[in-house]
Design a protein around this motif. Structure first.
Motif, short mmCIF file in Angstrom:
data_model
loop_
_atom_site.label_atom_id
_atom_site.label_comp_id
_atom_site.label_asym_id
_atom_site.label_seq_id
_atom_site.Cartn_x
_atom_site.Cartn_y
_atom_site.Cartn_z
N ASP A 82 0.86 -1.16 -0.05
CA ASP A 82 -0.04 0.04 0.10
C ASP A 82 0.72 1.17 0.00
O ASP A 82 0.73 2.15 0.81
N ASN A 83 2.25 1.04 -0.65
CA ASN A 83 2.71 2.45 -0.75
C ASN A 83 2.62 3.39 -1.69
O ASN A 83 1.77 3.29 -2.65
N PRO A 84 3.11 4.58 -1.56
CA PRO A 84 2.72 5.75 -2.52
C PRO A 84 3.28 5.49 -3.81
O PRO A 84 2.90 6.53 -4.73
N PHE A 85 3.79 4.52 -4.17
CA PHE A 85 4.52 4.31 -5.62
C PHE A 85 3.73 3.44 -6.52
O PHE A 85 4.21 3.16 -7.59
N ASN A 86 2.65 2.99 -5.87
CA ASN A 86 1.96 2.22 -6.79
C ASN A 86 1.11 2.96 -7.83
O ASN A 86 0.91 4.16 -7.78
N LYS A 87 0.93 2.32 -9.05
CA LYS A 87 0.04 2.92 -10.20
C LYS A 87 -1.41 2.49 -9.84
O LYS A 87 -2.15 3.59 -9.94
N VAL A 88 -1.55 1.44 -9.22
CA VAL A 88 -2.85 0.86 -8.68
C VAL A 88 -2.65 0.39 -7.48
O VAL A 88 -1.70 -0.17 -6.98
N VAL A 89 -3.77 0.35 -6.51
CA VAL A 89 -3.69 -0.37 -5.19
C VAL A 89 -4.29 -1.60 -5.42
O VAL A 89 -5.41 -1.85 -5.57
N PRO A 90 -3.65 -2.77 -5.04
CA PRO A 90 -4.02 -4.11 -5.05
C PRO A 90 -5.11 -4.30 -3.85
O PRO A 90 -5.03 -3.85 -3.01
N PRO A 91 -5.82 -5.55 -3.98
CA PRO A 91 -6.57 -5.78 -2.87
C PRO A 91 -5.60 -6.22 -1.68
O PRO A 91 -4.42 -6.98 -1.97
N ALA A 92 -5.81 -6.06 -0.62
CA ALA A 92 -5.11 -6.65 0.54
C ALA A 92 -5.29 -8.36 0.68
O ALA A 92 -5.99 -8.89 0.18
N ASP A 93 -4.06 -8.79 1.10
CA ASP A 93 -4.11 -10.37 1.55
C ASP A 93 -4.35 -10.89 0.26
O ASP A 93 -4.72 -12.12 0.03
N LEU A 94 -3.70 -10.52 -0.98
CA LEU A 94 -3.96 -11.04 -2.45
C LEU A 94 -2.83 -12.11 -2.59
O LEU A 94 -1.68 -11.60 -2.71
N PRO A 95 -3.04 -13.43 -2.60
CA PRO A 95 -1.97 -14.27 -2.96
C PRO A 95 -1.35 -14.26 -4.42
O PRO A 95 -2.20 -13.78 -5.26
N TYR A 96 -0.08 -14.12 -4.60
CA TYR A 96 0.37 -13.86 -6.02
C TYR A 96 1.81 -14.50 -6.30
O TYR A 96 2.30 -15.27 -5.31
N VAL A 97 2.00 -14.88 -7.32
CA VAL A 97 3.28 -15.92 -7.88
C VAL A 97 4.34 -14.69 -7.93
O VAL A 97 4.12 -13.56 -8.39
N GLY A 98 5.68 -14.90 -7.33
CA GLY A 98 6.85 -14.05 -7.37
C GLY A 98 7.96 -15.02 -7.59
O GLY A 98 8.05 -16.10 -7.66
N TRP A 99 9.01 -14.16 -7.40
CA TRP A 99 10.48 -14.59 -7.55
C TRP A 99 10.74 -15.30 -8.93
O TRP A 99 11.39 -16.05 -9.11
N THR A 100 9.79 -14.64 -10.06
CA THR A 100 9.89 -15.34 -11.21
C THR A 100 11.15 -15.39 -12.15
O THR A 100 11.81 -14.41 -11.96
N GLU A 101 11.42 -16.45 -12.51
CA GLU A 101 12.49 -16.67 -13.38
C GLU A 101 12.46 -16.86 -14.98
O GLU A 101 11.23 -17.89 -15.33
N PRO A 102 13.10 -16.67 -15.88
CA PRO A 102 12.91 -17.23 -17.32
C PRO A 102 12.96 -18.70 -17.35
O PRO A 102 13.67 -19.32 -16.59
N SER A 103 12.18 -19.17 -18.20
CA SER A 103 11.92 -20.70 -18.19
C SER A 103 11.01 -21.49 -17.56
O SER A 103 10.82 -22.67 -17.37
N GLU A 104 10.14 -20.60 -16.40
CA GLU A 104 9.42 -21.14 -15.75
C GLU A 104 7.98 -20.85 -16.19
O GLU A 104 7.69 -20.11 -16.95
N TRP A 105 6.98 -21.86 -15.93
CA TRP A 105 5.66 -21.96 -16.27
C TRP A 105 4.55 -22.49 -15.16
O TRP A 105 4.94 -23.26 -14.23
N PHE A 106 3.36 -22.22 -15.41
CA PHE A 106 2.42 -22.78 -14.75
C PHE A 106 1.14 -22.81 -15.35
O PHE A 106 1.03 -21.99 -16.38
N ASN A 107 0.36 -24.06 -15.00
CA ASN A 107 -1.05 -24.14 -15.91
C ASN A 107 -2.24 -23.61 -14.75
O ASN A 107 -2.11 -23.85 -13.67
N VAL A 108 -3.11 -23.33 -15.53
CA VAL A 108 -4.38 -22.86 -14.69
C VAL A 108 -5.55 -23.49 -15.54
O VAL A 108 -5.60 -23.18 -16.75
N THR A 109 -6.47 -24.21 -14.87
CA THR A 109 -7.48 -24.77 -15.74
C THR A 109 -8.81 -23.84 -15.54
O THR A 109 -8.96 -23.42 -14.30
N VAL A 110 -9.44 -23.23 -16.74
CA VAL A 110 -10.46 -22.31 -16.71
C VAL A 110 -11.77 -22.74 -17.30
O VAL A 110 -11.64 -23.94 -17.71
#
Length: 233
Positions: free
Chosen positions: A110-138
């Motif tokens: 919730d810092n002042p340098f956001n372009k948008v304010v995200p929802p609180a307690d929102l899980p996200y994928v981080g520490w990403t590196e090239p060659s990584e992937w994941f699947n999502v069934t929709v």
């Protein structure tokens, strides 16, 4: 922070069996929609938000590929203390954290340098590196073309791509850096949130589809969700 789950289009072809989606999106695929005691939604719905942290169950090489087996968010950055968010998917290689608010004196997501304010307690994928992937069934409500907004951070820019049912659907997508030299806290460069509006458009068939998210270049991104909306004719 960032280091989490994807693979370049060309490397992906060698690591995911060619027959994986040959008959239908689920005929050979051994992964399944994410669920746990708190999250019971099953396949994520389109139109709607598709959350990266709810990538499929199935493990390394089936539902995701990560460059190392350690979850650098759950249980590491976020200590294993018995709480749901700190231990979310703690035993999987995809690195996951969540948005943190009201952490004074040094505000995090919730810092002042956001372009948008995200929802609180929102899980996200981080520490990403090239060659990584994941699947999502929709689960897609109607056959058609959908545009996707993308909630993310990027310390230095990069590229990602999206497959639909095992086939490249977008090519490389440029992700604009959210780095802001005005921020006095260097570690917070991983926490400047932004939305890339209409980042890509894809045609999806009604029913179940499998999306594969790839990190192609640079990494150092936090990937929160893709918000899919039908394109009006």
């Amino acid at each position: 922070m960032t280091k989490g789950a994807f693979i370049s289009f060309f490397v992906a072809a060698s690591m995911i069996p060619a027959t994986l989606f040959s008959q239908s999106p689920s005929s050979e695929y051994q992964g399944s929609p994410y669920h746990d005691s708190r999250y019971q939604a099953g396949a994520q719905k389109i139109p709607g938000k598709v959350f990266c942290a709810y990538y499929d169950l199935g493990g390394e090489g089936v539902a995701y590929h990560d460059t190392d087996p350690q979850n650098h968010g759950s249980g590491e950055l976020n200590p294993a203390d018995g709480s749901y968010l700190n231990e979310f998917r703690i035993h999987e290689g995809v690195d996951i954290s969540y948005t943190k608010f009201n952490r004074k004196p040094n505000l995090i997501d919730d810092n002042p340098f956001n372009k948008v304010v995200p929802p609180a307690d929102l899980p996200y994928v981080g520490w990403t590196e090239p060659s990584e992937w994941f699947n999502v069934t929709v689960e897609v409500a109607q056959t058609g073309t959908y545009a996707a907004d993308f909630l993310y951070t990027s310390n230095r820019g990069g590229t990602i791509s999206i497959d639909v049912n095992g086939k490249d659907a977008t090519g490389p997508l440029d992700i604009t850096t959210t780095n802001d030299p005005a921020d006095p806290l260097p570690w917070r460069q991983w926490h400047h949130w932004n939305v890339a509006g209409d980042l890509f458009k894809v045609t999806l068939s009604k029913g179940k589809n499998i999306l594969t998210v790839h990190v192609l270049t640079n990494g150092s991104m936090n990937l929160a969700y893709f918000d899919f909306k039908p394109v009006k004719k």
